[in-house]
Write a protein that holds these residues in place. Structure first.
Motif, PDB file in Angstrom:
ATOM      1  N   ALA A   1       0.833  -1.206   0.000  1.00 52.25           N
ATOM      2  CA  ALA A   1       0.000   0.000   0.000  1.00 52.25           C
ATOM      3  C   ALA A   1       0.867   1.255   0.000  1.00 52.25           C
ATOM      4  N   GLN A   2       1.929   1.250   0.791  1.00 52.90           N
ATOM      5  CA  GLN A   2       2.841   2.399   0.825  1.00 52.90           C
ATOM      6  C   GLN A   2       3.489   2.618  -0.540  1.00 52.90           C
ATOM      7  N   GLU A   3       3.839   1.536  -1.214  1.00 56.23           N
ATOM      8  CA  GLU A   3       4.463   1.647  -2.544  1.00 56.23           C
ATOM      9  C   GLU A   3       3.460   2.170  -3.570  1.00 56.23           C
ATOM     10  N   VAL A   4       2.215   1.723  -3.493  1.00 58.28           N
ATOM     11  CA  VAL A   4       1.176   2.219  -4.394  1.00 58.28           C
ATOM     12  C   VAL A   4       1.017   3.725  -4.212  1.00 58.28           C
ATOM     13  N   ILE A   5       0.977   4.175  -2.974  1.00 58.32           N
ATOM     14  CA  ILE A   5       0.830   5.606  -2.689  1.00 58.32           C
ATOM     15  C   ILE A   5       2.026   6.378  -3.232  1.00 58.32           C
ATOM     16  N   LYS A   6       3.214   5.876  -2.979  1.00 58.62           N
ATOM     17  CA  LYS A   6       4.432   6.542  -3.456  1.00 58.62           C
ATOM     18  C   LYS A   6       4.428   6.652  -4.976  1.00 58.62           C
TER      19      LYS A   6
ATOM     20  N   PHE B   1      -1.993  10.144 -16.588  1.00 55.51           N
ATOM     21  CA  PHE B   1      -1.690   9.338 -15.415  1.00 55.51           C
ATOM     22  C   PHE B   1      -1.500   7.871 -15.810  1.00 55.51           C
ATOM     23  N   ALA B   2      -2.380   7.360 -16.646  1.00 53.48           N
ATOM     24  CA  ALA B   2      -2.290   5.959 -17.085  1.00 53.48           C
ATOM     25  C   ALA B   2      -0.949   5.689 -17.771  1.00 53.48           C
ATOM     26  N   ASP B   3      -0.449   6.666 -18.516  1.00 56.17           N
ATOM     27  CA  ASP B   3       0.822   6.492 -19.225  1.00 56.17           C
ATOM     28  C   ASP B   3       2.033   6.480 -18.304  1.00 56.17           C
ATOM     29  N   VAL B   4       1.954   7.156 -17.170  1.00 57.15           N
ATOM     30  CA  VAL B   4       3.155   7.276 -16.320  1.00 57.15           C
ATOM     31  C   VAL B   4       3.103   6.464 -15.035  1.00 57.15           C
ATOM     32  N   TYR B   5       1.962   5.896 -14.692  1.00 59.43           N
ATOM     33  CA  TYR B   5       1.867   5.078 -13.484  1.00 59.43           C
ATOM     34  C   TYR B   5       2.519   3.727 -13.740  1.00 59.43           C
ATOM     35  N   LEU B   6       3.464   3.344 -12.889  1.00 61.09           N
ATOM     36  CA  LEU B   6       4.283   2.170 -13.174  1.00 61.09           C
ATOM     37  C   LEU B   6       3.989   0.923 -12.333  1.00 61.09           C
ATOM     38  N   MET B   7       3.132   1.007 -11.353  1.00 60.87           N
ATOM     39  CA  MET B   7       2.862  -0.177 -10.527  1.00 60.87           C
ATOM     40  C   MET B   7       2.035  -1.223 -11.273  1.00 60.87           C
ATOM     41  N   GLU B   8       1.133  -0.770 -12.103  1.00 64.59           N
ATOM     42  CA  GLU B   8       0.337  -1.679 -12.922  1.00 64.59           C
ATOM     43  C   GLU B   8      -0.101  -0.907 -14.163  1.00 64.59           C
ATOM     44  N   ASP B   9      -0.405  -1.622 -15.193  1.00 66.19           N
ATOM     45  CA  ASP B   9      -0.821  -0.979 -16.429  1.00 66.19           C
ATOM     46  C   ASP B   9      -2.316  -0.701 -16.342  1.00 66.19           C
ATOM     47  N   LEU B  10      -2.667   0.568 -16.241  1.00 66.16           N
ATOM     48  CA  LEU B  10      -4.067   0.965 -16.144  1.00 66.16           C
ATOM     49  C   LEU B  10      -4.684   1.231 -17.519  1.00 66.16           C
ATOM     50  N   ARG B  11      -3.877   1.129 -18.562  1.00 67.03           N
ATOM     51  CA  ARG B  11      -4.381   1.357 -19.926  1.00 67.03           C
ATOM     52  C   ARG B  11      -5.192   0.141 -20.384  1.00 67.03           C
ATOM     53  N   VAL B  12      -6.303   0.403 -21.023  1.00 66.64           N
ATOM     54  CA  VAL B  12      -7.158  -0.663 -21.543  1.00 66.64           C
ATOM     55  C   VAL B  12      -6.975  -0.693 -23.058  1.00 66.64           C
ATOM     56  N   PRO B  13      -6.451  -1.794 -23.601  1.00 65.33           N
ATOM     57  CA  PRO B  13      -6.249  -1.855 -25.048  1.00 65.33           C
ATOM     58  C   PRO B  13      -7.588  -1.894 -25.791  1.00 65.33           C
ATOM     59  N   THR B  14      -7.566  -1.382 -27.012  1.00 70.88           N
ATOM     60  CA  THR B  14      -8.786  -1.438 -27.814  1.00 70.88           C
ATOM     61  C   THR B  14      -9.066  -2.890 -28.187  1.00 70.88           C
ATOM     62  N   ALA B  15     -10.325  -3.177 -28.382  1.00 74.64           N
ATOM     63  CA  ALA B  15     -10.709  -4.534 -28.779  1.00 74.64           C
ATOM     64  C   ALA B  15     -10.278  -4.745 -30.228  1.00 74.64           C
ATOM     65  N   GLU B  16      -9.781  -5.927 -30.518  1.00 72.06           N
ATOM     66  CA  GLU B  16      -9.362  -6.262 -31.875  1.00 72.06           C
ATOM     67  C   GLU B  16     -10.589  -6.357 -32.767  1.00 72.06           C
ATOM     68  N   SER B  17     -10.478  -5.808 -33.950  1.00 69.95           N
ATOM     69  CA  SER B  17     -11.610  -5.850 -34.893  1.00 69.95           C
ATOM     70  C   SER B  17     -11.631  -7.151 -35.642  1.00 69.95           C
TER      71      SER B  17
END
Length: 150
Positions: A76-81, A134-150
């Motif tokens: 939790a401390q690392e997530v906050i940091k 924020f999604a681009d620079v947050y490094l603890m987990e990837d918060l970006r949601v990829p587009t669905a493949e067509s």
């Protein structure tokens, strides 16, 4: 590890993201997960009880809950940091929005009025831009949601 950039395209490294879903995921993380991490990290290590030994034999525990709590607190401390670092890496405009909304507990209305934006500009342009940065620079987990493949 060597990367052959001559055979790598931009879309291989940076896949297209679903902007609306990414904004929703980031907002959810900042609104719900971050406060939970703050709560977890705010607990003192002295709150963790040492095992009481009364001399009577006990069945072996399936795990050490004290160890799990320590790991949770450290995580939790690392997530906050990392969250604060990521907000700090955003441009000034985005940093102000994220700071107001998620660190100072402003409402959206308070935020756009304080910053001098119209509700429409704020909701359709400024806030989504901040969430995507924020999604681009947050490094603890990837918060970006990829587009669905067509």
């Amino acid at each position: 590890m060597e990367i052959d950039f001559s055979n790598t395209s931009m879309s291989d490294v940076f896949p297209k993201i679903d902007k609306q879903a990414t904004c929703h995921k980031v907002a959810s993380f900042l609104k719900w997960t971050l406060p939970r991490m703050v709560l977890i990290a705010g607990k003192s290590l002295t709150d963790l009880r040492s095992p009481n030994y009364d001399g009577m034999p006990k069945a072996p525990a399936s795990g050490n809950s004290n160890d799990a709590r320590i790991v949770q607190k450290l995580y939790a401390q690392e997530v906050i940091k990392r969250t604060v670092e990521a907000i700090g890496k955003c441009d000034k405009e985005c940093r102000e929005i994220l700071d107001m909304l998620y660190l100072q507990d402003y409402t959206d209305t308070m935020c756009y009025l304080d910053l001098g934006y119209s509700e429409s500009t704020y909701s359709h342009s400024k806030k989504p831009k901040a969430l995507l940065q924020f999604a681009d620079v947050y490094l603890m987990e990837d918060l970006r949601v990829p587009t669905a493949e067509s």
